[in-house]
Design a protein around this motif. Structure first.
Motif, PDB file in Angstrom:
ATOM      1  N   THR A  41       0.799  -1.229   0.000  1.00  0.00           N
ATOM      2  CA  THR A  41       0.000   0.000   0.000  1.00  0.00           C
ATOM      3  C   THR A  41       0.830   1.276   0.000  1.00  0.00           C
ATOM      4  O   THR A  41       0.285   2.359  -0.194  1.00  0.00           O
ATOM      5  CB  THR A  41      -0.956   0.011   1.208  1.00  0.00           C
ATOM      6  OG1 THR A  41      -0.187  -0.103   2.414  1.00  0.00           O
ATOM      7  CG2 THR A  41      -1.948  -1.134   1.116  1.00  0.00           C
ATOM      8  N   THR A  42       2.150   1.131   0.219  1.00  0.00           N
ATOM      9  CA  THR A  42       3.008   2.320   0.213  1.00  0.00           C
ATOM     10  C   THR A  42       4.255   2.083  -0.630  1.00  0.00           C
ATOM     11  O   THR A  42       4.690   0.951  -0.816  1.00  0.00           O
ATOM     12  CB  THR A  42       3.474   2.697   1.645  1.00  0.00           C
ATOM     13  OG1 THR A  42       4.205   1.614   2.195  1.00  0.00           O
ATOM     14  CG2 THR A  42       2.304   3.055   2.541  1.00  0.00           C
ATOM     15  N   ALA A  43       4.819   3.178  -1.110  1.00  0.00           N
ATOM     16  CA  ALA A  43       6.119   3.134  -1.785  1.00  0.00           C
ATOM     17  C   ALA A  43       7.191   3.061  -0.705  1.00  0.00           C
ATOM     18  O   ALA A  43       6.908   3.269   0.485  1.00  0.00           O
ATOM     19  CB  ALA A  43       6.301   4.387  -2.633  1.00  0.00           C
ATOM     20  N   SER A  44       8.422   2.791  -1.091  1.00  0.00           N
ATOM     21  CA  SER A  44       9.505   2.700  -0.098  1.00  0.00           C
ATOM     22  C   SER A  44       9.752   4.045   0.585  1.00  0.00           C
ATOM     23  O   SER A  44      10.335   4.088   1.664  1.00  0.00           O
ATOM     24  CB  SER A  44      10.788   2.193  -0.746  1.00  0.00           C
ATOM     25  OG  SER A  44      11.203   3.083  -1.760  1.00  0.00           O
ATOM     26  N   THR A  45       9.265   5.116  -0.014  1.00  0.00           N
ATOM     27  CA  THR A  45       9.394   6.451   0.593  1.00  0.00           C
ATOM     28  C   THR A  45       8.362   6.677   1.687  1.00  0.00           C
ATOM     29  O   THR A  45       8.428   7.661   2.406  1.00  0.00           O
ATOM     30  CB  THR A  45       9.191   7.542  -0.477  1.00  0.00           C
ATOM     31  OG1 THR A  45       7.878   7.388  -1.027  1.00  0.00           O
ATOM     32  CG2 THR A  45      10.239   7.454  -1.567  1.00  0.00           C
ATOM     33  N   GLY A  46       7.380   5.755   1.781  1.00  0.00           N
ATOM     34  CA  GLY A  46       6.304   5.912   2.751  1.00  0.00           C
ATOM     35  C   GLY A  46       5.057   6.544   2.155  1.00  0.00           C
ATOM     36  O   GLY A  46       4.018   6.601   2.798  1.00  0.00           O
ATOM     37  N   THR A  47       5.170   7.017   0.926  1.00  0.00           N
ATOM     38  CA  THR A  47       4.019   7.630   0.258  1.00  0.00           C
ATOM     39  C   THR A  47       2.982   6.557  -0.068  1.00  0.00           C
ATOM     40  O   THR A  47       3.332   5.515  -0.621  1.00  0.00           O
ATOM     41  CB  THR A  47       4.456   8.313  -1.060  1.00  0.00           C
ATOM     42  OG1 THR A  47       5.491   9.264  -0.761  1.00  0.00           O
ATOM     43  CG2 THR A  47       3.293   9.000  -1.749  1.00  0.00           C
ATOM     44  N   PRO A  48       1.714   6.808   0.279  1.00  0.00           N
ATOM     45  CA  PRO A  48       0.668   5.841  -0.089  1.00  0.00           C
ATOM     46  C   PRO A  48       0.594   5.689  -1.606  1.00  0.00           C
ATOM     47  O   PRO A  48       0.680   6.675  -2.339  1.00  0.00           O
ATOM     48  CB  PRO A  48      -0.613   6.467   0.464  1.00  0.00           C
ATOM     49  CG  PRO A  48      -0.160   7.426   1.516  1.00  0.00           C
ATOM     50  CD  PRO A  48       1.179   7.927   1.068  1.00  0.00           C
ATOM     51  N   MET A  49       0.449   4.444  -2.065  1.00  0.00           N
ATOM     52  CA  MET A  49       0.394   4.180  -3.507  1.00  0.00           C
ATOM     53  C   MET A  49      -0.767   4.910  -4.170  1.00  0.00           C
ATOM     54  O   MET A  49      -0.645   5.342  -5.310  1.00  0.00           O
ATOM     55  CB  MET A  49       0.293   2.674  -3.766  1.00  0.00           C
ATOM     56  CG  MET A  49       1.541   1.900  -3.384  1.00  0.00           C
ATOM     57  SD  MET A  49       3.037   2.403  -4.248  1.00  0.00           S
ATOM     58  CE  MET A  49       2.743   1.672  -5.842  1.00  0.00           C
ATOM     59  N   ASP A  50      -1.880   5.088  -3.446  1.00  0.00           N
ATOM     60  CA  ASP A  50      -3.033   5.759  -4.062  1.00  0.00           C
ATOM     61  C   ASP A  50      -2.813   7.260  -4.247  1.00  0.00           C
ATOM     62  O   ASP A  50      -3.608   7.930  -4.902  1.00  0.00           O
ATOM     63  CB  ASP A  50      -4.321   5.470  -3.301  1.00  0.00           C
ATOM     64  CG  ASP A  50      -4.328   5.964  -1.859  1.00  0.00           C
ATOM     65  OD1 ASP A  50      -3.314   6.523  -1.399  1.00  0.00           O
ATOM     66  OD2 ASP A  50      -5.363   5.772  -1.192  1.00  0.00           O
ATOM     67  N   LYS A  51      -1.722   7.786  -3.724  1.00  0.00           N
ATOM     68  CA  LYS A  51      -1.374   9.199  -3.933  1.00  0.00           C
ATOM     69  C   LYS A  51      -0.409   9.381  -5.106  1.00  0.00           C
ATOM     70  O   LYS A  51      -0.130  10.500  -5.521  1.00  0.00           O
ATOM     71  CB  LYS A  51      -0.734   9.798  -2.673  1.00  0.00           C
ATOM     72  CG  LYS A  51      -1.607   9.765  -1.450  1.00  0.00           C
ATOM     73  CD  LYS A  51      -2.743  10.728  -1.571  1.00  0.00           C
ATOM     74  CE  LYS A  51      -3.563  10.711  -0.290  1.00  0.00           C
ATOM     75  NZ  LYS A  51      -4.868  11.317  -0.442  1.00  0.00           N
ATOM     76  N   LEU A  52       0.123   8.281  -5.619  1.00  0.00           N
ATOM     77  CA  LEU A  52       1.052   8.337  -6.750  1.00  0.00           C
ATOM     78  C   LEU A  52       0.317   8.095  -8.061  1.00  0.00           C
ATOM     79  O   LEU A  52      -0.691   7.383  -8.094  1.00  0.00           O
ATOM     80  CB  LEU A  52       2.150   7.279  -6.577  1.00  0.00           C
ATOM     81  CG  LEU A  52       3.066   7.430  -5.370  1.00  0.00           C
ATOM     82  CD1 LEU A  52       3.972   6.229  -5.232  1.00  0.00           C
ATOM     83  CD2 LEU A  52       3.876   8.715  -5.463  1.00  0.00           C
TER      84      LEU A  52
END
Length: 109
Positions: A41-52
């Motif tokens: 559910t998140t990128a390795s940066t911690g950003t939620p995938m649904d925000k990318l």
């Protein structure tokens, strides 16, 4: 001559069976790796995938498939691409073996 053909045919069957087993193993292993990576559910940066979106999302997905970024100890995009490539190659091998078997059964060349 017929005996030699039978030996060649048996050898080809064993070869095809080995190829199919190897392809199945890769499909199973890499398929699970791909599904697991895409389900994060998140990128390795911690950003939620649904925000990318767009390329950033695709690269984060590839990195997740690869086990996370190299900075966090994963294989990064490189490993994700390798997993996708190996999965595609194994799928192609399975299809080719299947087509080869169908041709042998039908007697077509």
């Amino acid at each position: 001559m017929a005996g030699q053909r039978q030996k060649q045919y048996n050898g080809l069957l064993k070869s095809n069976t080995s190829l199919e087993r190897a392809a199945d193993s890769i499909l199973s292993q890499r398929g699970k790796q791909i599904v697991d990576g895409l389900n994060k559910t998140t990128a390795s940066t911690g950003t939620p995938m649904d925000k990318l979106h767009g390329g950033a999302k695709r690269m984060a997905q590839m990195s997740n498939i690869g086990g996370g970024s190299k900075a966090t100890g994963g294989g990064g995009v490189d490993e994700g691409m390798k997993a996708m490539l190996q999965y595609t190659q194994a799928n192609t091998v399975k299809k080719m073996v299947s087509q080869s078997e169908k041709k042998k059964i039908s007697g077509k060349k």
